[in-house]
Design a protein around this motif. Structure first.
Motif, mmCIF file in Angstrom:
data_model
loop_
_atom_site.group_PDB
_atom_site.id
_atom_site.type_symbol
_atom_site.label_atom_id
_atom_site.label_comp_id
_atom_site.label_asym_id
_atom_site.label_seq_id
_atom_site.Cartn_x
_atom_site.Cartn_y
_atom_site.Cartn_z
ATOM 1 N N UNK A 103 -4.364 7.707 -3.248
ATOM 2 C CA UNK A 103 -4.684 8.316 -4.536
ATOM 3 C C UNK A 103 -3.456 8.947 -5.180
ATOM 4 N N UNK A 104 -2.629 9.587 -4.359
ATOM 5 C CA UNK A 104 -1.422 10.224 -4.898
ATOM 6 C C UNK A 104 -0.466 9.183 -5.474
ATOM 7 N N UNK A 142 0.812 -1.218 0.000
ATOM 8 C CA UNK A 142 0.000 0.000 0.000
ATOM 9 C C UNK A 142 0.844 1.266 0.000
ATOM 10 N N UNK A 143 1.655 1.478 1.019
ATOM 11 C CA UNK A 143 2.461 2.695 1.122
ATOM 12 C C UNK A 143 3.920 2.365 0.844
ATOM 13 N N UNK A 144 4.421 2.844 -0.292
ATOM 14 C CA UNK A 144 5.814 2.574 -0.663
ATOM 15 C C UNK A 144 6.447 3.862 -1.179
ATOM 16 N N UNK A 145 7.760 4.018 -1.007
ATOM 17 C CA UNK A 145 8.434 5.207 -1.531
ATOM 18 C C UNK A 145 8.531 5.156 -3.049
ATOM 19 N N UNK A 146 8.227 6.261 -3.681
ATOM 20 C CA UNK A 146 8.246 6.334 -5.141
ATOM 21 C C UNK A 146 9.547 7.011 -5.568
ATOM 22 N N UNK A 147 10.470 6.200 -6.078
ATOM 23 C CA UNK A 147 11.811 6.655 -6.443
ATOM 24 C C UNK A 147 11.915 6.740 -7.958
ATOM 25 N N UNK A 158 -1.724 7.877 -8.757
ATOM 26 C CA UNK A 158 -1.528 8.842 -9.839
ATOM 27 C C UNK A 158 -0.077 8.893 -10.307
ATOM 28 N N UNK A 159 0.861 8.732 -9.385
ATOM 29 C CA UNK A 159 2.268 8.690 -9.802
ATOM 30 C C UNK A 159 2.533 7.475 -10.687
ATOM 31 N N UNK A 160 1.987 6.344 -10.285
ATOM 32 C CA UNK A 160 2.146 5.142 -11.108
ATOM 33 C C UNK A 160 1.452 5.331 -12.449
ATOM 34 N N UNK A 161 0.267 5.932 -12.411
ATOM 35 C CA UNK A 161 -0.478 6.171 -13.651
ATOM 36 C C UNK A 161 0.287 7.085 -14.595
ATOM 37 N N UNK A 162 0.999 8.065 -14.061
ATOM 38 C CA UNK A 162 1.765 8.977 -14.923
ATOM 39 C C UNK A 162 2.764 8.210 -15.779
ATOM 40 N N UNK A 163 3.409 7.206 -15.192
ATOM 41 C CA UNK A 163 4.343 6.384 -15.969
ATOM 42 C C UNK A 163 3.608 5.593 -17.043
ATOM 43 N N UNK A 164 2.495 4.990 -16.681
ATOM 44 C CA UNK A 164 1.735 4.221 -17.670
ATOM 45 C C UNK A 164 1.178 5.123 -18.772
ATOM 46 N N UNK A 165 0.760 6.334 -18.413
ATOM 47 C CA UNK A 165 0.246 7.262 -19.429
ATOM 48 C C UNK A 165 1.348 7.660 -20.397
ATOM 49 N N UNK A 166 2.549 7.922 -19.868
ATOM 50 C CA UNK A 166 3.674 8.232 -20.749
ATOM 51 C C UNK A 166 3.929 7.057 -21.700
ATOM 52 N N UNK A 198 -6.630 -1.487 -15.604
ATOM 53 C CA UNK A 198 -6.505 -2.174 -14.316
ATOM 54 C C UNK A 198 -6.249 -1.180 -13.190
ATOM 55 N N UNK A 199 -5.336 -0.253 -13.408
ATOM 56 C CA UNK A 199 -5.005 0.717 -12.365
ATOM 57 C C UNK A 199 -6.200 1.597 -12.017
ATOM 58 N N UNK A 200 -6.870 2.143 -13.026
ATOM 59 C CA UNK A 200 -8.011 3.018 -12.749
ATOM 60 C C UNK A 200 -9.145 2.240 -12.075
ATOM 61 N N UNK A 201 -9.263 0.953 -12.331
ATOM 62 C CA UNK A 201 -10.284 0.161 -11.651
ATOM 63 C C UNK A 201 -9.965 0.072 -10.164
ATOM 64 N N UNK A 202 -8.725 -0.245 -9.844
ATOM 65 C CA UNK A 202 -8.334 -0.286 -8.434
ATOM 66 C C UNK A 202 -8.516 1.082 -7.782
ATOM 67 N N UNK A 203 -8.123 2.115 -8.481
ATOM 68 C CA UNK A 203 -8.187 3.465 -7.920
ATOM 69 C C UNK A 203 -9.618 3.932 -7.712
ATOM 70 N N UNK A 204 -10.547 3.396 -8.486
ATOM 71 C CA UNK A 204 -11.938 3.844 -8.391
ATOM 72 C C UNK A 204 -12.559 3.537 -7.040
ATOM 73 N N UNK A 205 -12.086 2.474 -6.377
ATOM 74 C CA UNK A 205 -12.641 2.103 -5.078
ATOM 75 C C UNK A 205 -11.942 2.917 -3.984
ATOM 76 N N UNK A 206 -12.542 4.022 -3.627
ATOM 77 C CA UNK A 206 -11.942 4.928 -2.650
ATOM 78 C C UNK A 206 -12.219 4.405 -1.242
ATOM 79 N N UNK A 207 -11.154 4.288 -0.442
ATOM 80 C CA UNK A 207 -11.249 3.630 0.851
ATOM 81 C C UNK A 207 -10.758 4.532 1.972
ATOM 82 N N UNK A 208 -11.250 4.266 3.188
ATOM 83 C CA UNK A 208 -10.778 5.004 4.354
ATOM 84 C C UNK A 208 -9.546 4.326 4.946
#
Length: 581
Positions: A188-189, A164-169, A192-200, A226-236
């Motif tokens: 969510x952040x 879940x929480x990992x450093x983005x290098x 989105x960082x992972x998505x930026x790489x896939x979008x590029x 796949x990523x946007x599907x996971x991201x769509x489920x917003x969780x507390x």
């Protein structure tokens, strides 16, 4: 035997500049090249090849390509297996949900963390080199940058699922900046960082590549769906779904519609040597044998999992189907539909006769995917009634290593026949050159169907799910079991009367289609259903399998694995532990 015109690993002397583990931050191996030294056209493509190699550089004790440990055994699909609970007992702690202290005694998860960051480090190093080469000197620069960012995003996606929480290098960070980079991004952040790489990658990769194994736009589209599907489920903070983002679901549909592919005519082809990189394979890690190198490149990540009580394989009887998983393949004898709510009210294949064979209760009908997924006593194993050069290949009760603890069901998808040219035995452990698919076309179809259902468009999802079911019904072309065809009954859904019914059907279809492949646990977490589903499973299963008697899933903790303690210690507490560990 695979002899594709694929990427040849040729530049393994290039090591890594950076990683977020002390293993790579405070030690610089001899012979390391700086970006300036490596920045030549001759080296550039070799660096990309090394980055591709890294996504398949795992082993039994640090898996990154196959999720049998983290996603299958952790779910209701499978048991650990092996020679009792103490055999590779670290996996038993995952299965029991007892990984409450992230200490140095866990040697598997930290190694998986490291293997993913090794892959990220190779991608980052290659990017830091290629970024400096003038565009005019390197016509493939943008394509190779896109491939590397795709590979990096893949590794981060897998880390996100696990921790879940990992450093983005990234490649533009100095060692000093890496040391100051925390893992405390919001969910969510990080998505989105992972998505930026896939979008590029999506925007800069060609529709297809000449060399098998290279990422293309098709793969990027599938991963974005796949990523946007996971991201769509917003969780507390307790990983409960609080809302489902409709805009993200629409993106899932858009990206899924871009993906070109088709289903294999027989479900089993996906798991059989000779069908790698077929029409259903959207993105896979490539393995090979007899490829001109000294040892080939085979995968041993499931080396513990072959049947135990037969010289054909030898060891070690891990990753065994649960009774719940086996029961899920029952169908309604009249409608041919899954028993969505009642599949587990009775067990099948519980008795074994004197010949080590089990028989099906009269009147029970099955989805044929059971005989592509599970080893069952008395039924052909890996589509062979006999193996001419080595003896009988009918799965037998004697192949179960510890039936008193784990029962006698086996796994089939990840196995290959011992007479396959893809097969390698190293001591007791089995490896093969069969690719591991990260995304196949059936995945993409069900991503889209899931998004449609959540958008209250279940009528549009109906033909998609029925396409998967039609292929399942037709998947009887290979030897499965003598006289078994008269017990197979799979029919399409005639309608979805409401969203709730469609939602049940979708979730059940995913389980049947991807049983014991690894996504089950992550699906449950995405849907916010891990705690109720798994504790309900345990309440019934522990009566049948006493080793689960103390197992209990704790909501708000067990959805993710603990951050390795050595990483927290090395950063002086900069990395934050996941809740309740």
């Amino acid at each position: 035997m695979k002899k594709y015109n694929k990427i040849v690993i040729s530049f393994l002397s290039i090591l890594f500049l950076a990683s977020c583990s002390s293993d790579f931050l405070d030690y610089e191996p001899k012979g390391v090249l700086t970006p300036d030294q490596a920045a030549t056209l001759a080296n550039a493509d070799a660096l990309v090849t090394a980055a591709y190699a890294a996504i398949g550089n795992d082993e039994m004790i640090g898996p990154i390509t196959n999720q049998w440990v983290y996603g299958s055994v952790r779910s209701d699909d499978a048991y650990k297996g092996g020679g009792g609970r103490s055999d590779v007992d670290v996996i038993d702690t995952y299965e029991q949900y007892n990984t409450t202290i992230a200490d140095y005694g866990d040697w598997m998860l930290p190694r998986t963390w490291t293997n993913h960051y090794k892959a990220i480090s190779r991608a980052n190093f290659a990017l830091s080199v290629i970024n400096t080469i003038p565009d005019a000197d390197y016509p493939l620069k943008k394509t190779r940058q896109a491939e590397l960012r795709f590979l990096r995003a893949h590794s981060y996606f897998m880390l996100k699922l696990l921790f879940n929480k990992v450093p983005f290098i990234t490649e533009d960070l100095s060692k000093e900046q890496i040391l100051k980079t925390s893992n405390d991004l919001t969910s969510d952040a990080l998505w989105n960082k992972i998505a930026d790489d896939f979008i590029f990658a999506h925007d800069n990769l060609p529709p297809s590549q000449d060399q098998v194994g290279r990422a293309d736009k098709n793969a990027a589209s599938a991963y974005l769906a796949k990523l946007r599907l996971y991201q769509a489920y917003e969780q507390n903070a307790d990983h409960q779904v609080t809302s489902i983002n409709s805009a993200r679901l629409l993106e899932v549909i858009t990206y899924a519609d871009e993906v070109e592919g088709s289903l294999e005519p027989d479900f089993g082809f996906n798991f059989l040597d000779g069908h790698d990189n077929g029409p259903e394979s959207i993105w896979a890690v490539q393995f090979s044998i007899n490829d001109g190198t000294n040892t080939g490149r085979v995968s041993f990540v499931t080396g513990l999992n072959s049947p135990h009580g037969t010289p054909l394989y030898g060891c070690c009887g891990f990753h065994l189907a649960s009774q719940n998983m086996v029961n899920a393949f029952k169908t309604d004898a009249v409608t041919g539909l899954p028993l969505l709510d009642t599949f587990n009210t009775s067990d099948i294949y519980t008795a074994v006769d004197a010949n080590g064979k089990s028989s099906l209760t009269p009147g029970v009908t099955l989805d044929p995917r059971i005989d592509h997924t599970v080893g069952i006593p008395g039924r052909p194993f890996k589509y062979k009634n006999t193996l001419k050069t080595a003896g009988d290949m009918v799965y037998n009760f004697s192949w179960a290593r510890d039936p008193g603890v784990y029962g006698f069901f086996g796994n089939m998808k990840e196995q290959q026949s011992p007479d396959c040219s893809c097969y390698v035995k190293n001591g007791p452990f089995v490896g093969t050159s069969k690719n591991v698919d990260f995304i196949r076309y059936a995945d993409v179809l069900l991503f889209k169907a899931e998004a449609l259902i959540q958008l209250n468009r279940q009528n549009e999802a109906l033909p998609i799910i029925n396409e998967i079911r039609a292929r399942a019904a037709a998947s009887t072309t290979m030897p499965l079991a003598a006289g078994a065809s008269n017990v197979y009954k799979v029919e399409p859904y005639l309608s979805f009367p409401d969203k709730a019914y469609a939602w049940k059907a979708l979730k059940f279809e995913r389980r049947l289609e991807f049983g014991m492949e690894g996504p089950r646990f992550f699906d449950l977490v995405r849907w916010g259903e891990a705690e109720p589903v798994l504790n309900a499973y345990l309440a019934v299963e522990k009566v049948k399998r006493g080793f689960l008697s103390s197992a209990h899933f704790t909501a708000g903790r067990d959805e993710y694995y603990p951050i390795p303690q050595r990483e927290i210690d090395f950063t002086g507490g900069l990395y934050k532990q996941n809740p309740k560990y």
